[in-house]
Motif scaffolding. Structure first.
Motif, short mmCIF file in Angstrom:
data_model
loop_
_atom_site.label_atom_id
_atom_site.label_comp_id
_atom_site.label_asym_id
_atom_site.label_seq_id
_atom_site.Cartn_x
_atom_site.Cartn_y
_atom_site.Cartn_z
N LEU A 1 -9.88 4.48 5.89
CA LEU A 1 -11.05 3.50 5.63
C LEU A 1 -10.77 2.94 4.44
O LEU A 1 -9.90 3.34 3.62
CB LEU A 1 -12.38 4.30 5.73
N HIS B 1 0.72 -1.36 0.00
CA HIS B 1 0.03 -0.07 0.01
C HIS B 1 0.94 1.28 0.10
O HIS B 1 2.01 1.09 0.56
CB HIS B 1 -0.68 -0.04 1.28
N THR C 1 -6.53 1.11 10.91
CA THR C 1 -6.24 0.53 9.69
C THR C 1 -4.96 0.23 9.16
O THR C 1 -4.43 1.19 8.40
CB THR C 1 -7.12 1.36 8.62
#
Ligand code: SAM
Length: 303
Positions: A100, A8, A32
């Motif tokens: 999120l 990511h 997260t």
């Protein structure tokens, strides 16, 4: 995941960290964790007394855990923030971050079924031991339920038609793969809008599979209870439905967004909004990380 694939790239890293206003000896939660980009940056600002609890419901993220005694990886859904903190003996937090949605890892790992670019089972579970997959939803929800999901979570141009096409098809053949769904959708979606609309349908299913809105609402209430006065709630959203929920919650302190006023007409909210104008990625960031283009950052401080 393919070898050398990036797990990511964190969006809005600088403004997010600034928004957290880290106290070096504080106790923080990154709800997260994903590839750990935001968590690593938080850790760098903590001293030896500081602590960080990083949550992820996807066990794949565990591979990115930080090797540091001040760090704790929590494999679980952030909707149970309070229970987990209670378990770890933490009664209050100095800051809570939630970035999120899904990570690049989800979109880029073919067999997880999040992307219409790959052929795979129609899965889309972030928590791979959860009971319901996207295939279950597509094959068992009523036409009306499907229409609502595509309208609400996908903001699709033609939710009814998409739901009807699915309902007809599954009478003869269950829809169990991304390819089957893509082929079906291409019969009802206008060609020039194909990619955008496919992405919307996939987004809608993903939100439903993971009960993202339910988890978000439960987490926001828990976050309000867990934050110390002066503690920061920092949230990155990626679509309008979740952004609206976060915005209203920060303004009012409740999920309904009901603003209470005192006798003099002053708004009674447990939060002070730190950024009245939502923070988005700069053109330079979007250029280097196109997936940051829909990120919206909201920051509030508990009064
Ligand atoms: C956008 S990514 C976060 C990326 C992270 N900030 C980074 O720097 O790499 C969202 C992550 O949160 C996880 N996630 C989403 N909803 C969750 C929930 N309700 N509970 C726990 N983890 C969740 C996903 O599995 C995913 O890994």
């Amino acid at each position: 995941m393919m070898e050398n694939q990036v797990y990511h790239i964190p969006a809005l890293l600088g403004p997010t960290l600034e928004g957290m206003a880290i106290r070096p000896d504080g106790t923080y939660a990154d709800l997260t964790f994903g590839g750990g980009g935001h968590s690593k940056a938080i850790m760098q600002q903590l001293n030896q007394r500081g602590r960080l609890f990083s949550f992820d419901q996807d066990i794949d993220a565990y591979a990115n855990r930080l090797d540091d005694t001040r760090f704790c990886f929590v494999h679980g859904n952030f909707r149970y923030l309070k229970n987990f903190m209670h378990y770890y003996g933490v009664s209050a937090l100095d800051g809570i971050l939630a970035d999120l949605g899904v990570s690049f890892h989800h979109f880029d790992t073919a067999q997880r079924g999040f992307s219409f670019r790959y052929s795979s089972p129609l899965d889309m579970r972030m928590n791979t031991s959860a009971a319901i997959t996207a295939a279950d939803i597509v094959n068992t929800y009523t036409e009306e339920q499907l229409t609502n999901i595509f309208r609400l979570y996908g903001e699709c141009a033609n939710p009814k038609r998409i739901a009807h096409t699915i309902a007809l098809k599954r009478q003869t053949t269950p829809i169990t793969t991304t390819n089957q769904l893509v082929d079906l959708l291409s019969t009802v979606i206008l060609h020039d809008k194909e990619k955008k609309e496919m992405a919307r349908v996939f987004q809608a299913l993903r939100i439903e599979v993971n009960d993202e809105m339910g988890a978000l609402k439960q987490m926001l209430n828990a976050a309000l209870d867990m934050l110390r006065p002066g503690g920061r709630l920092v949230i990155l959203t990626y679509h309008s439905i979740e952004d609206r929920i976060v915005k209203n919650f920060m303004r009012s302190g409740n999920i309904e967004g009901k603003i209470e006023k005192d006798f003099y007409g002053n708004t009674l909210s447990p939060f002070l909004i730190i950024n009245n104008k939502v923070i988005t990625a700069t053109p330079e960031e979007v250029e280097s990380n196109p997936r940051a283009r829909s990120a919206k950052l909201r920051i509030a401080q508990k009064k």
